[in-house]
Design a protein around this motif. Sequence first.
Motif, PDB file in Angstrom:
ATOM      1  N   VAL A   1      46.601  36.822  38.768  1.00  0.00           N
ATOM      2  CA  VAL A   1      47.108  36.350  37.481  1.00  0.00           C
ATOM      3  C   VAL A   1      46.616  34.926  37.259  1.00  0.00           C
ATOM      4  CG1 VAL A   1      49.193  35.761  36.174  1.00  0.00           C
ATOM      5  CG2 VAL A   1      49.167  37.794  37.616  1.00  0.00           C
ATOM      6  N   VAL A   2      46.142  34.653  36.039  1.00  0.00           N
ATOM      7  CA  VAL A   2      45.740  33.303  35.649  1.00  0.00           C
ATOM      8  C   VAL A   2      46.875  32.713  34.831  1.00  0.00           C
ATOM      9  CG1 VAL A   2      44.100  31.933  34.326  1.00  0.00           C
ATOM     10  CG2 VAL A   2      43.307  33.918  35.634  1.00  0.00           C
TER      11      VAL A   2
ATOM     12  N   ARG B   1      46.204  38.862  32.889  1.00  0.00           N
ATOM     13  CA  ARG B   1      45.692  39.538  34.080  1.00  0.00           C
ATOM     14  C   ARG B   1      44.206  39.248  34.228  1.00  0.00           C
ATOM     15  NH1 ARG B   1      43.822  44.530  35.942  1.00  0.00           N
ATOM     16  NH2 ARG B   1      44.750  45.086  37.936  1.00  0.00           N
ATOM     17  N   ASP B   2      43.807  38.816  35.419  1.00  0.00           N
ATOM     18  CA  ASP B   2      42.414  38.522  35.715  1.00  0.00           C
ATOM     19  C   ASP B   2      41.817  39.734  36.425  1.00  0.00           C
ATOM     20  OD1 ASP B   2      39.967  37.504  36.308  1.00  0.00           O
ATOM     21  OD2 ASP B   2      40.676  36.035  37.771  1.00  0.00           O
ATOM     22  N   THR B   3      40.889  40.418  35.767  1.00  0.00           N
ATOM     23  CA  THR B   3      40.312  41.641  36.336  1.00  0.00           C
ATOM     24  C   THR B   3      39.088  41.371  37.195  1.00  0.00           C
ATOM     25  OG1 THR B   3      39.014  41.978  34.336  1.00  0.00           O
ATOM     26  CG2 THR B   3      41.151  43.050  34.436  1.00  0.00           C
TER      27      THR B   3
END
Length: 83
Positions: A52-53, A70-72
């Motif tokens: 998570v950012v 959400r950072d994928t």
Amino acid sequence: MTTTRFNMESATSTTIKAVAFGAVAVVVTGLGIAHAEVQREQRAQIVTLDPVVITVKRQQLPTVYVTGRRDTSADGVQVASAL
């Protein structure tokens, strides 16, 4: 002189009851051990956390707004594990 006689029917019945009790105790103990083993395995499974950012923007003191997305880019990377 006094003689002691064993009642064969009573002794056989008592033996059967003791064997049945022992068998039930073994089954219950086995089920308890199996249940504890399943719980231990569930706790030992790897836990994957989503990256998570967090962006923080201060509007006015002391209010702080925190937003997340959400950072994928790190998908498939193991972040933590439980032992």
